[in-house]
Design a protein around this motif. Structure first.
Motif, PDB file in Angstrom:
ATOM      1  N   TYR A 234     -18.111  -8.433  21.759  1.00 35.95           N
ATOM      2  CA  TYR A 234     -18.993  -9.255  22.587  1.00 35.95           C
ATOM      3  C   TYR A 234     -19.104 -10.636  21.976  1.00 35.95           C
ATOM      4  O   TYR A 234     -19.180 -10.789  20.747  1.00 35.95           O
ATOM      5  CB  TYR A 234     -20.401  -8.651  22.667  1.00 35.95           C
ATOM      6  CG  TYR A 234     -20.494  -7.405  23.501  1.00 35.95           C
ATOM      7  CD1 TYR A 234     -20.411  -7.470  24.888  1.00 35.95           C
ATOM      8  CD2 TYR A 234     -20.652  -6.158  22.902  1.00 35.95           C
ATOM      9  CE1 TYR A 234     -20.493  -6.320  25.659  1.00 35.95           C
ATOM     10  CE2 TYR A 234     -20.736  -5.005  23.664  1.00 35.95           C
ATOM     11  CZ  TYR A 234     -20.661  -5.092  25.040  1.00 35.95           C
ATOM     12  OH  TYR A 234     -20.732  -3.956  25.799  1.00 35.95           O
ATOM     13  N   LYS A 236     -21.851 -13.549  22.401  1.00 41.90           N
ATOM     14  CA  LYS A 236     -23.166 -13.694  23.060  1.00 41.90           C
ATOM     15  C   LYS A 236     -23.945 -14.847  22.443  1.00 41.90           C
ATOM     16  O   LYS A 236     -23.789 -15.150  21.255  1.00 41.90           O
ATOM     17  CB  LYS A 236     -23.964 -12.393  22.969  1.00 41.90           C
ATOM     18  CG  LYS A 236     -24.104 -11.823  21.569  1.00 41.90           C
ATOM     19  CD  LYS A 236     -25.054 -10.620  21.521  1.00 41.90           C
ATOM     20  CE  LYS A 236     -24.497  -9.398  22.189  1.00 41.90           C
ATOM     21  NZ  LYS A 236     -25.362  -8.203  21.970  1.00 41.90           N
ATOM     22  N   VAL A 246     -23.324 -13.472  28.213  1.00 41.35           N
ATOM     23  CA  VAL A 246     -22.644 -12.486  27.370  1.00 41.35           C
ATOM     24  C   VAL A 246     -21.227 -12.244  27.908  1.00 41.35           C
ATOM     25  O   VAL A 246     -21.036 -12.014  29.108  1.00 41.35           O
ATOM     26  CB  VAL A 246     -23.425 -11.151  27.333  1.00 41.35           C
ATOM     27  CG1 VAL A 246     -22.657 -10.105  26.525  1.00 41.35           C
ATOM     28  CG2 VAL A 246     -24.812 -11.369  26.741  1.00 41.35           C
ATOM     29  N   TYR A 247     -20.239 -12.277  27.002  1.00 42.56           N
ATOM     30  CA  TYR A 247     -18.836 -12.052  27.361  1.00 42.56           C
ATOM     31  C   TYR A 247     -18.316 -10.819  26.622  1.00 42.56           C
ATOM     32  O   TYR A 247     -18.438 -10.723  25.400  1.00 42.56           O
ATOM     33  CB  TYR A 247     -17.984 -13.268  26.982  1.00 42.56           C
ATOM     34  CG  TYR A 247     -18.420 -14.550  27.661  1.00 42.56           C
ATOM     35  CD1 TYR A 247     -17.823 -14.959  28.852  1.00 42.56           C
ATOM     36  CD2 TYR A 247     -19.439 -15.337  27.119  1.00 42.56           C
ATOM     37  CE1 TYR A 247     -18.224 -16.126  29.487  1.00 42.56           C
ATOM     38  CE2 TYR A 247     -19.852 -16.500  27.745  1.00 42.56           C
ATOM     39  CZ  TYR A 247     -19.244 -16.889  28.930  1.00 42.56           C
ATOM     40  OH  TYR A 247     -19.654 -18.041  29.557  1.00 42.56           O
ATOM     41  N   LYS A 248     -17.765  -9.886  27.370  1.00 42.49           N
ATOM     42  CA  LYS A 248     -17.128  -8.710  26.766  1.00 42.49           C
ATOM     43  C   LYS A 248     -15.619  -8.907  26.812  1.00 42.49           C
ATOM     44  O   LYS A 248     -15.050  -9.117  27.893  1.00 42.49           O
ATOM     45  CB  LYS A 248     -17.515  -7.441  27.535  1.00 42.49           C
ATOM     46  CG  LYS A 248     -16.883  -6.159  26.990  1.00 42.49           C
ATOM     47  CD  LYS A 248     -17.307  -4.953  27.824  1.00 42.49           C
ATOM     48  CE  LYS A 248     -16.683  -3.672  27.314  1.00 42.49           C
ATOM     49  NZ  LYS A 248     -17.105  -2.498  28.122  1.00 42.49           N
ATOM     50  N   TYR A 262     -17.812 -10.973  32.433  1.00 44.05           N
ATOM     51  CA  TYR A 262     -18.996 -11.814  32.253  1.00 44.05           C
ATOM     52  C   TYR A 262     -19.648 -12.049  33.599  1.00 44.05           C
ATOM     53  O   TYR A 262     -19.107 -11.667  34.654  1.00 44.05           O
ATOM     54  CB  TYR A 262     -18.633 -13.142  31.586  1.00 44.05           C
ATOM     55  CG  TYR A 262     -17.761 -14.056  32.439  1.00 44.05           C
ATOM     56  CD1 TYR A 262     -18.312 -15.149  33.120  1.00 44.05           C
ATOM     57  CD2 TYR A 262     -16.386 -13.828  32.567  1.00 44.05           C
ATOM     58  CE1 TYR A 262     -17.528 -15.974  33.896  1.00 44.05           C
ATOM     59  CE2 TYR A 262     -15.596 -14.652  33.342  1.00 44.05           C
ATOM     60  CZ  TYR A 262     -16.167 -15.726  34.004  1.00 44.05           C
ATOM     61  OH  TYR A 262     -15.378 -16.541  34.781  1.00 44.05           O
ATOM     62  N   GLN A 296     -19.771 -10.028  18.132  1.00 45.43           N
ATOM     63  CA  GLN A 296     -20.342  -8.750  17.706  1.00 45.43           C
ATOM     64  C   GLN A 296     -19.407  -7.601  18.045  1.00 45.43           C
ATOM     65  O   GLN A 296     -18.777  -7.573  19.110  1.00 45.43           O
ATOM     66  CB  GLN A 296     -21.702  -8.516  18.380  1.00 45.43           C
ATOM     67  CG  GLN A 296     -22.512  -7.385  17.762  1.00 45.43           C
ATOM     68  CD  GLN A 296     -23.943  -7.395  18.279  1.00 45.43           C
ATOM     69  OE1 GLN A 296     -24.225  -6.957  19.395  1.00 45.43           O
ATOM     70  NE2 GLN A 296     -24.866  -7.902  17.472  1.00 45.43           N
ATOM     71  N   GLY A 298     -18.023  -4.328  19.380  1.00 50.55           N
ATOM     72  CA  GLY A 298     -18.336  -3.529  20.557  1.00 50.55           C
ATOM     73  C   GLY A 298     -18.468  -2.058  20.187  1.00 50.55           C
ATOM     74  O   GLY A 298     -17.717  -1.551  19.356  1.00 50.55           O
ATOM     75  N   VAL A 338     -21.373  -6.363  32.395  1.00 47.42           N
ATOM     76  CA  VAL A 338     -21.256  -6.376  30.937  1.00 47.42           C
ATOM     77  C   VAL A 338     -22.461  -5.681  30.313  1.00 47.42           C
ATOM     78  O   VAL A 338     -22.371  -5.101  29.243  1.00 47.42           O
ATOM     79  CB  VAL A 338     -21.211  -7.834  30.416  1.00 47.42           C
ATOM     80  CG1 VAL A 338     -20.987  -7.876  28.914  1.00 47.42           C
ATOM     81  CG2 VAL A 338     -20.143  -8.628  31.128  1.00 47.42           C
ATOM     82  N   THR A 339     -23.618  -5.753  30.972  1.00 53.18           N
ATOM     83  CA  THR A 339     -24.870  -5.246  30.400  1.00 53.18           C
ATOM     84  C   THR A 339     -25.527  -4.257  31.355  1.00 53.18           C
ATOM     85  O   THR A 339     -25.078  -4.054  32.480  1.00 53.18           O
ATOM     86  CB  THR A 339     -25.858  -6.402  30.140  1.00 53.18           C
ATOM     87  OG1 THR A 339     -26.342  -6.893  31.396  1.00 53.18           O
ATOM     88  CG2 THR A 339     -25.203  -7.536  29.369  1.00 53.18           C
TER      89      THR A 339
END
Length: 452
Positions: A234, A236, A246-248, A262, A296, A298, A338-339
């Protein structure tokens, strides 16, 4: 000494007279105080359970209404309270909706005052009269909202709505002046910074296992290294909220392509593919200041019906200033999101709905409770100021290991829309007021200032 008793105005009493229940006879009283106002008085005693004050004292102390509140006796002064000011911004000219779309939340919060025994009011920076030490506060009752003149409060509960407002010069100056010049405890005074929290928690050996690997250096090299170690990452914002920004990112080794999920500016969930990280960053994070972002690790989360699960846990300090878990819920991700946030199509479930097996439900509950109380204590230890509530976002991997994703000093309340979390909704509001009672007692006992 503390007692919870009705306080009433009695017209027949002389100007400086108060009538105290016999139960409090062992403590001498020479003056009576409310908030920052104090008035000399002559006490007498009676067999009943109500404190009566003269009309003169009632008006001089600016008591807003008759009610059951706490009485604290310290060094011959009888303190009435607590008087709790809730500091916020965004006031309107309407007495029906004085705080716009947040009016309903605040009316619910203020309506808990009678359950606890306190006077609670809303105020902003422009409602303060520094010259005479009073405020024009908004109070809520069964009859709706009203404005009342009140003294400076015993304690302030910070409910500023967002980070941008918090940085406003007038608001930050108001907070500083009340804390420094008047020694008024101000709790939940700021939004948490993700990187700051991560660094402080890394000091605690017992908490490190809960922390995903995180870096504040968003570079191609660092992202490549994370993607070689973990199935996805991630990116973020350090000061983000509600899952925004937030980008995965996933690297598909077979294809040699990078995928990013995102939410765009129109709040639509997007999935894009790129041949390189340089192109990905140059497209989806163009014009972004990467120094304000984190990378971060994942975590492959538990899943239910093809939706990823994470957990929201609320902790609050109680009337003794001790942390307790006040609410717990699961959140299931929306399709393509993403969330698990509700604004991204997420769904809230109680743990009993999600884990019908009692043994599994107990296991998950105990692990989340242990983690949230441990981390609440650590944050409280390492951050300055008074912290009264925290909202945690936890993940749980397929081995049921708990991971901390985020800690919020001003947690959102969307989980409480769930009908089975109504009691938790009430409890979290009640605990905020009870913690203010605790801070008030500490302030009265330590007038030169209390340690956070």
């Amino acid at each position: 000494m503390k007692a919870l008793l009705p306080v009433k105005c009695k017209d027949s009493l002389k100007d400086d007279a108060i009538l105290i229940p016999d139960a409090l006879k062992d403590r001498p009283v020479s003056s009576i105080a409310f908030g920052t106002l104090q008035y000399a008085c002559t006490p007498s005693y009676h067999a009943g359970g109500t404190l009566y004050v003269s009309k003169k004292i009632y008006e001089e102390l600016l008591l807003p209404y008759e009610g059951k509140i706490h009485l604290f006796v310290q060094e011959d002064v009888l303190h009435l309270g607590p008087l709790i000011g809730i500091f916020t911004a965004g006031f309107t000219n309407s007495i029906v909706r004085p705080i716009g779309e947040r009016t309903l939340f605040f009316s619910k919060l203020l309506s808990t005052e009678k359950k606890v025994g306190a006077y609670v009011f809303l105020f902003g920076a422009n409602h303060i009269n520094w010259e005479d030490g009073t405020m024009e506060g908004y109070m809520f009752s069964d009859k709706g909202w009203s404005r009342k003149k009140v003294p400076f409060p015993h304690v302030v509960y910070d409910r500023l709505p967002n980070r941008r407002t918090e940085k406003h010069k007038l608001l930050s100056e108001t907070r500083e002046k009340m804390q420094k010049d008047y020694a008024i405890p101000w709790f939940n005074p700021g939004f948490f910074n993700k990187w700051d929290i991560h660094q402080k928690l890394m000091i605690e050996e017992s908490i490190v296992p809960y922390l995903p690997e995180t870096s504040n250096k968003v570079t191609i090299e660092k992202m490549e290294r994370f993607l070689s170690d973990y199935p996805f990452i991630y990116v973020k914002p350090m000061n983000g909220s509600l899952g925004l920004g937030v980008y995965k990112i996933i690297y598909n080794r077979e294809e040699g392509h990078y995928y990013v999920r995102y939410k765009n500016e129109d709040l639509q969930n997007k999935l894009m593919r790129f041949s390189s990280l340089e192109t990905l960053l140059g497209t989806v994070m163009k014009n972004k200041d990467l120094s304000g972002y984190l990378i971060q690790q994942g975590i492959p989360l538990l899943k239910k019906d093809d939706s990823h699960i994470d957990f929201r846990v609320h902790t609050n300090k109680d009337e003794n200033g001790k942390w307790m878990v006040s609410a717990m819920a699961a959140k299931l991700s929306g399709k393509g999101s993403v969330t698990t946030h509700m604004n991204s199509g997420g769904v809230v479930k109680t743990l009993s709905e999600l884990f019908p097996d009692e043994a599994e439900q107990t296991e998950v509950t105990d692990k989340l409770k242990r983690a949230s109380l441990l981390i609440s204590d650590a944050i409280d230890t390492h951050l300055p100021g008074f912290i009264g509530e925290i909202g945690f976002d936890f993940g749980m991997d397929r081995d049921k290991k708990v991971w901390l994703f985020e800690a919020n000093s001003k947690p959102g309340r969307s989980i409480f829309y769930h009908p089975k979390l109504r009691n938790e909704d009430i409890l979290t509001r009640k605990l905020s007021i009870e913690y203010a009672v605790y801070l008030t007692e500490q302030t009265i006992q330590h007038p030169d200032g209390i340690l956070s």
